[in-house]
Design a protein around this motif. Structure first.
Motif, PDB file in Angstrom:
ATOM      1  N   LEU A   1       0.840  -1.187   0.000  1.00  0.00           N
ATOM      2  CA  LEU A   1       0.000   0.000   0.000  1.00  0.00           C
ATOM      3  C   LEU A   1       0.877   1.239   0.000  1.00  0.00           C
ATOM      4  O   LEU A   1       1.963   1.246   0.600  1.00  0.00           O
ATOM      5  CB  LEU A   1      -0.913   0.018   1.219  1.00  0.00           C
ATOM      6  N   SER A   2       0.381   2.275  -0.651  1.00  0.00           N
ATOM      7  CA  SER A   2       1.092   3.548  -0.695  1.00  0.00           C
ATOM      8  C   SER A   2       0.159   4.657  -0.234  1.00  0.00           C
ATOM      9  O   SER A   2      -1.054   4.595  -0.457  1.00  0.00           O
ATOM     10  CB  SER A   2       1.561   3.855  -2.121  1.00  0.00           C
TER      11      SER A   2
ATOM     12  N   PHE B   1       4.107  -7.365   8.291  1.00  0.00           N
ATOM     13  CA  PHE B   1       3.945  -6.066   7.637  1.00  0.00           C
ATOM     14  C   PHE B   1       5.105  -5.163   8.019  1.00  0.00           C
ATOM     15  O   PHE B   1       5.626  -5.229   9.147  1.00  0.00           O
ATOM     16  CB  PHE B   1       2.650  -5.390   8.089  1.00  0.00           C
ATOM     17  N   THR B   2       5.457  -4.280   7.086  1.00  0.00           N
ATOM     18  CA  THR B   2       6.532  -3.330   7.353  1.00  0.00           C
ATOM     19  C   THR B   2       6.149  -1.961   6.819  1.00  0.00           C
ATOM     20  O   THR B   2       5.799  -1.831   5.631  1.00  0.00           O
ATOM     21  CB  THR B   2       7.847  -3.767   6.693  1.00  0.00           C
ATOM     22  N   ILE B   3       6.226  -0.964   7.679  1.00  0.00           N
ATOM     23  CA  ILE B   3       5.989   0.404   7.230  1.00  0.00           C
ATOM     24  C   ILE B   3       7.327   1.034   6.860  1.00  0.00           C
ATOM     25  O   ILE B   3       8.361   0.768   7.494  1.00  0.00           O
ATOM     26  CB  ILE B   3       5.268   1.240   8.307  1.00  0.00           C
TER      27      ILE B   3
ATOM     28  N   LYS C   1       9.559  11.379  -2.073  1.00  0.00           N
ATOM     29  CA  LYS C   1       8.265  11.198  -2.748  1.00  0.00           C
ATOM     30  C   LYS C   1       7.096  11.565  -1.848  1.00  0.00           C
ATOM     31  O   LYS C   1       5.938  11.429  -2.262  1.00  0.00           O
ATOM     32  CB  LYS C   1       8.122   9.748  -3.219  1.00  0.00           C
ATOM     33  N   ASN C   2       7.384  11.976  -0.606  1.00  0.00           N
ATOM     34  CA  ASN C   2       6.315  12.293   0.349  1.00  0.00           C
ATOM     35  C   ASN C   2       5.309  11.159   0.451  1.00  0.00           C
ATOM     36  O   ASN C   2       4.088  11.381   0.501  1.00  0.00           O
ATOM     37  CB  ASN C   2       5.617  13.602  -0.021  1.00  0.00           C
ATOM     38  N   THR C   3       5.830   9.960   0.510  1.00  0.00           N
ATOM     39  CA  THR C   3       4.994   8.762   0.470  1.00  0.00           C
ATOM     40  C   THR C   3       5.390   7.795   1.581  1.00  0.00           C
ATOM     41  O   THR C   3       6.588   7.618   1.845  1.00  0.00           O
ATOM     42  CB  THR C   3       5.100   8.072  -0.891  1.00  0.00           C
ATOM     43  N   VAL C   4       4.388   7.198   2.195  1.00  0.00           N
ATOM     44  CA  VAL C   4       4.605   6.142   3.157  1.00  0.00           C
ATOM     45  C   VAL C   4       4.034   4.851   2.574  1.00  0.00           C
ATOM     46  O   VAL C   4       3.028   4.879   1.853  1.00  0.00           O
ATOM     47  CB  VAL C   4       3.959   6.483   4.520  1.00  0.00           C
ATOM     48  N   TYR C   5       4.690   3.760   2.868  1.00  0.00           N
ATOM     49  CA  TYR C   5       4.307   2.468   2.315  1.00  0.00           C
ATOM     50  C   TYR C   5       3.977   1.489   3.436  1.00  0.00           C
ATOM     51  O   TYR C   5       4.490   1.588   4.548  1.00  0.00           O
ATOM     52  CB  TYR C   5       5.447   1.886   1.473  1.00  0.00           C
ATOM     53  N   LEU C   6       3.149   0.533   3.100  1.00  0.00           N
ATOM     54  CA  LEU C   6       2.909  -0.593   3.986  1.00  0.00           C
ATOM     55  C   LEU C   6       3.081  -1.857   3.162  1.00  0.00           C
ATOM     56  O   LEU C   6       2.235  -2.184   2.327  1.00  0.00           O
ATOM     57  CB  LEU C   6       1.503  -0.545   4.606  1.00  0.00           C
ATOM     58  N   GLN C   7       4.191  -2.530   3.375  1.00  0.00           N
ATOM     59  CA  GLN C   7       4.453  -3.803   2.702  1.00  0.00           C
ATOM     60  C   GLN C   7       3.815  -4.911   3.531  1.00  0.00           C
ATOM     61  O   GLN C   7       4.151  -5.074   4.708  1.00  0.00           O
ATOM     62  CB  GLN C   7       5.959  -4.035   2.567  1.00  0.00           C
ATOM     63  N   MET C   8       2.928  -5.639   2.920  1.00  0.00           N
ATOM     64  CA  MET C   8       2.201  -6.702   3.621  1.00  0.00           C
ATOM     65  C   MET C   8       2.534  -8.038   2.994  1.00  0.00           C
ATOM     66  O   MET C   8       2.255  -8.261   1.806  1.00  0.00           O
ATOM     67  CB  MET C   8       0.694  -6.439   3.554  1.00  0.00           C
TER      68      MET C   8
END
Length: 127
Positions: A19-20, A67-69, A75-82
């Motif tokens: 997720l982004s 999961f990893t944030i 990019k002013n972006t946060v990710y959630l790798q699931m």
């Protein structure tokens, strides 16, 4: 402040999604960014938070080990790798933000800490 979340979808159990969430017109390092989720008929649940410009990260019990944030300040972006997704991970996932950071980490786990919420992105995990 506006948040734009993306990346949800349908995946089989054991699969992965990323997720982004992009914060428009702001510097993400000035904000604490959080991910929450809400399953059908369930309360909103803390998933993960990124704070202090990415120097502090927190994961809820349901996310730990899978999961990893992370964040990309450029990019002013946060990710959630699931990873290793389970059917019980099925939910609408929300990105949230609040300006600043907290010394007391318990604040990050509370939905009430966050001032701005994205529109949510659906994650469905099939068995």
């Amino acid at each position: 402040v506006q948040l734009q979340a993306s990346g949800g979808g349908l995946v089989q159990a054991g699969g992965s999604l990323r997720l982004s969430c992009t914060i428009a017109g702001r510097t993400i390092s000035d904000y604490t960014m959080g991910w929450f989720r809400q399953g059908l008929g369930k309360e909103r649940e803390f998933v993960a938070a990124d704070s202090w410009g990415g120097r502090a990260r927190y994961h809820g019990n349901s996310a730990k080990g899978r999961f990893t944030i992370s964040s990309d300040n450029a990019k002013n972006t946060v990710y959630l790798q699931m990873n290793s997704l389970k059917p019980e991970d099925t939910a609408v996932y929300y990105c949230a933000a609040t300006r600043g950071s907290y010394v007391e980490s318990s604040y990050y786990y509370s939905a009430g800490t966050y001032d701005v919420w994205g529109q949510g992105t659906q994650v469905t995990v099939s068995s």
